[in-house]
Write a protein that holds these residues in place. Structure first.
Motif, PDB file in Angstrom:
ATOM      1  N   GLU A 107       1.073  -0.934  -0.245  1.00 15.83           N
ATOM      2  CA  GLU A 107       0.074  -0.628   0.115  1.00 15.83           C
ATOM      3  C   GLU A 107       1.042   1.508   0.289  1.00 15.83           C
ATOM      4  O   GLU A 107       1.429   1.862   1.090  1.00 15.83           O
ATOM      5  CB  GLU A 107      -0.920  -0.060   0.888  1.00 15.83           C
ATOM      6  N   PHE A 108       1.346   1.872  -1.128  1.00 16.21           N
ATOM      7  CA  PHE A 108       1.538   3.395  -1.207  1.00 16.21           C
ATOM      8  C   PHE A 108       1.328   3.685  -1.052  1.00 16.21           C
ATOM      9  O   PHE A 108      -0.295   4.536  -1.204  1.00 16.21           O
ATOM     10  CB  PHE A 108       2.209   3.723  -2.636  1.00 16.21           C
ATOM     11  N   VAL A 109       1.878   4.981   0.370  1.00 15.39           N
ATOM     12  CA  VAL A 109       1.299   6.311   0.444  1.00 15.39           C
ATOM     13  C   VAL A 109       1.910   7.452   0.543  1.00 15.39           C
ATOM     14  O   VAL A 109       2.981   7.656  -0.104  1.00 15.39           O
ATOM     15  CB  VAL A 109       1.350   6.146   2.408  1.00 15.39           C
ATOM     16  N   ASP A 110       1.071   8.849  -0.090  1.00 19.32           N
ATOM     17  CA  ASP A 110       1.475   9.500  -1.066  1.00 19.32           C
ATOM     18  C   ASP A 110       1.965  10.578  -0.149  1.00 19.32           C
ATOM     19  O   ASP A 110       0.887  11.369   0.203  1.00 19.32           O
ATOM     20  CB  ASP A 110       1.187   9.675  -2.749  1.00 19.32           C
ATOM     21  N   GLY A 111       2.302  10.305   0.979  1.00 13.44           N
ATOM     22  CA  GLY A 111       2.483  11.810   1.560  1.00 13.44           C
ATOM     23  C   GLY A 111       4.057  11.256   2.834  1.00 13.44           C
ATOM     24  O   GLY A 111       4.802  11.101   2.396  1.00 13.44           O
ATOM     25  N   SER A 112       3.357  12.037   4.068  1.00 17.15           N
ATOM     26  CA  SER A 112       4.571  12.117   4.566  1.00 17.15           C
ATOM     27  C   SER A 112       4.906  11.069   5.396  1.00 17.15           C
ATOM     28  O   SER A 112       4.147   9.871   5.905  1.00 17.15           O
ATOM     29  CB  SER A 112       5.267  13.418   5.262  1.00 17.15           C
ATOM     30  N   LEU A 113       5.957  10.960   6.608  1.00 21.01           N
ATOM     31  CA  LEU A 113       6.061  10.181   7.450  1.00 21.01           C
ATOM     32  C   LEU A 113       4.737   9.252   8.736  1.00 21.01           C
ATOM     33  O   LEU A 113       4.725   8.448   9.180  1.00 21.01           O
ATOM     34  CB  LEU A 113       7.573   9.662   8.406  1.00 21.01           C
TER      35      LEU A 113
END
Lengths: 428, 126
Positions: B23-29
């Motif tokens: 699950e790729f999260v296009d965002g911050s840590l």
């Protein structure tokens, strides 16, 4: 297992025609040393520099610090399983060049950290400012991957410390200390009235620049086991370089672990120091469960009355620390945990990422978020290109005049979690 | 063992996309940690510690966490751990916001994060 540790106190380190110890001075033949420690196909060039306490010198980024030692009697050789055969060490006699360290410095990844200031306010935060440091800076071939780079630099450091240690082989030590751990049953019989105390020695083992090796084995692949404390003094445990300067144990700290030293000091008087359990700090939660179960099981098997548990690193090791503490306590064994804190710049925030009521005896080695201004130095060994990116340093931390504003977590061993630190507190 | 990798690190996605459910999260840590928390509320369990490594949450922009593929009742241990880790990460970010790193340094952070999750996946495969 009985080890005589012959300490040779070195007053100064200088380059000379041959590598030897004479009149308390360590002379280094630079060309010979370069030849001895070089030869790795991954290394392009190596430079060696010497810096002494009080010099206006900053060493950065520091990767490891190692004490020169040599085995003169007994099986095996120093740093077994890494630069020497994997033979068991820890008995016989070892000579140590005191007041001297090999420091490896240089870039492995871009956001490296690790500062040793040899004078000024920063020097007050690192015990390594008090040593005559032989700094080895290795440049690697272009395009080398980080793993191979780390390994190459690691090996150069051990080779350098083993090479310099050889200079102490034939020297009569200034003092000889004897450390002995007897077989468990003999020890219990000998001191029936003393509490049996052990040490749960947690090793950071998570990946690149977060690793520790035991007899050459990546410690994330071990299950907890028992080691004689004298094996550690002979370099059986070494650091896989660091990315967290303040609380990753450099190899020097393993060799001179103050918890082991202090337990030996009290051995046979106030307590019976029966042994050391080494364990790891892996990222996989089932590994944490297994390792903490095994540490507690071994502590119970040894019949301990008390245990000291020390941590290494930030974040997930807090979980291992608390798991070890709780499970050892559940065996009916009193524990003291040793750690450091990330309590915010004012020291008011929660210090650890985990906690438990059973962790009711805690020794802290300082708040790594504390801020300090390091004045400019006349000479930099290593590189300052990356100081902006040092852990705890923020954008603009490297000022135009060369001073640096950083959290003390950027300073090597500033909050070391086995207590190899300069910070302390006193009650009045 | 089946697992889901939640990450905002392209190197991790590239390496494990075929083998695992990534699950790729296009965002911050922090976005990654919050996504992990949401999945735990849905019944997944944590398999790796979310605060992997000593690189602080306000230094590295990348984070990868392994959770179980299967869903069951809410796992309170997982929830307690991720909640406390989110608090820790926020503490660091409040001290100092992550800075915009040069590409070379970002690549190094990706490599470190990849290596940390590699060690978790290797443990799982044993």
């Amino acid at each position: 297992m009985r080890l005589e540790l012959g300490n040779i106190f070195i007053k100064d380190v200088q380059f000379g025609d041959s590598t030897k110890v004479e009149g308390g001075v360590l002379y280094i033949n630079k060309d010979e040393m370069l030849k001895e420690i070089g030869g790795d196909e991954h290394i392009k060039s190596i430079d060696i520099d010497i810096t002494r306490p009080g010099d206006e010198v900053r060493i950065t980024p520091v990767k490891d610090v190692i004490e020169p030692r040599v085995k003169v009697e007994g099986s095996g050789a120093i740093f077994p399983g890494t630069v020497n055969k994997v033979t068991t060490v820890g008995s016989g006699r070892t000579h140590a060049l005191k007041n001297v360290a090999v420091v490896t410095a240089g870039r492995i990844v871009g956001f490296q950290e690790g500062i040793i200031d040899m004078s000024g306010p920063g020097a007050e935060y690192t015990p390594f400012s008090e040593l005559n440091n032989v700094v080895v800076v290795a440049d690697v071939v272009d395009g080398l991957k980080q793993h191979a780079h780390e390994e190459a630099v690691r090996m150069v450091g051990f080779k350098a410390a083993a090479y310099l240690g050889e200079a102490g082989r034939e020297v009569t030590p200034d003092e000889v200390k004897v450390y002995e751990t007897e077989p468990l049953l003999d020890s219990v019989k000998k001191y029936p009235d003393l509490p049996k105390v052990g040490y749960v020695y947690m090793l950071q083992t998570q990946g690149l620049l977060h690793d520790t090796y035991v007899y050459g084995v990546d410690a994330k692949k071990i299950v907890p086991t028992i080691i004689y404390p004298t094996e550690v003094m002979d370099g059986a445990i070494v650091s896989g370089n660091c990315v967290s300067a303040c609380d990753k144990n450099p190899t020097y700290v393993h060799m001179n672990n103050p918890i082991i030293e202090d337990l030996y000091e009290k051995h046979g008087k106030e307590l019976n120091f029966v042994g050391v359990i080494i364990t790891n700090e892996n990222v996989y939660l089932a590994d944490k469960m297994r390792s903490s179960d095994w540490s507690a099981k071994l502590a119970g098997f040894l019949g301990l009355d008390g245990a000291i548990v020390s941590q290494e690193g930030f974040g997930n090791p807090d979980t291992d620390l608390i798991m070890n503490c709780v499970k050892v306590e559940n065996e009916g064994i009193k524990t003291v945990i040793v750690t450091d804190e990330y309590a915010g710049r004012d020291g008011a925030s929660q210090s650890l990422a985990d906690a438990d009521p059973k962790a009711d005896a805690v020794v802290t080695n300082g708040n790594a978020n504390e801020v300090i201004v390091l004045p400019p130095m006349k000479k930099i060994i290593g590189s300052t290109d990356y100081v902006d990116t040092i852990a705890g340093g923020f954008a603009g931390s490297l000022r135009e005049d060369g001073s640096i504003e950083v959290e003390i977590q950027a300073i090597t061993a500033s909050t070391n979690e086995v207590g190899f630190v300069k910070l302390s507190s006193k009650g009045f | 063992m089946k697992a889901v990798v939640i990450t905002n690190n392209l190197k991790v996605k590239q390496k494990y996309d075929k083998e695992y459910d990534v699950e790729f999260v296009d965002g911050s840590l922090l976005d990654v940690l919050i996504t992990v928390r949401d999945r735990i509320h849905e019944g997944h369990k944590l398999l790796t510690h979310p605060l992997t490594g000593s690189v602080k949450p306000n230094e590295t922009p990348y984070k990868s966490v392994l959770i179980s593929c299967d869903k069951g009742d809410l796992d309170l241990d997982s929830l307690l751990m991720i909640s406390s880790n989110i608090e820790t990460a926020q503490k660091f970010i409040n001290i100092k916001k992550p800075i915009e790193w040069k590409e070379k340094i970002l690549a190094d952070f990706m490599e470190i994060d990849l290596d940390l999750i590699n060690s978790g996946i290797e443990s799982m495969q044993q």
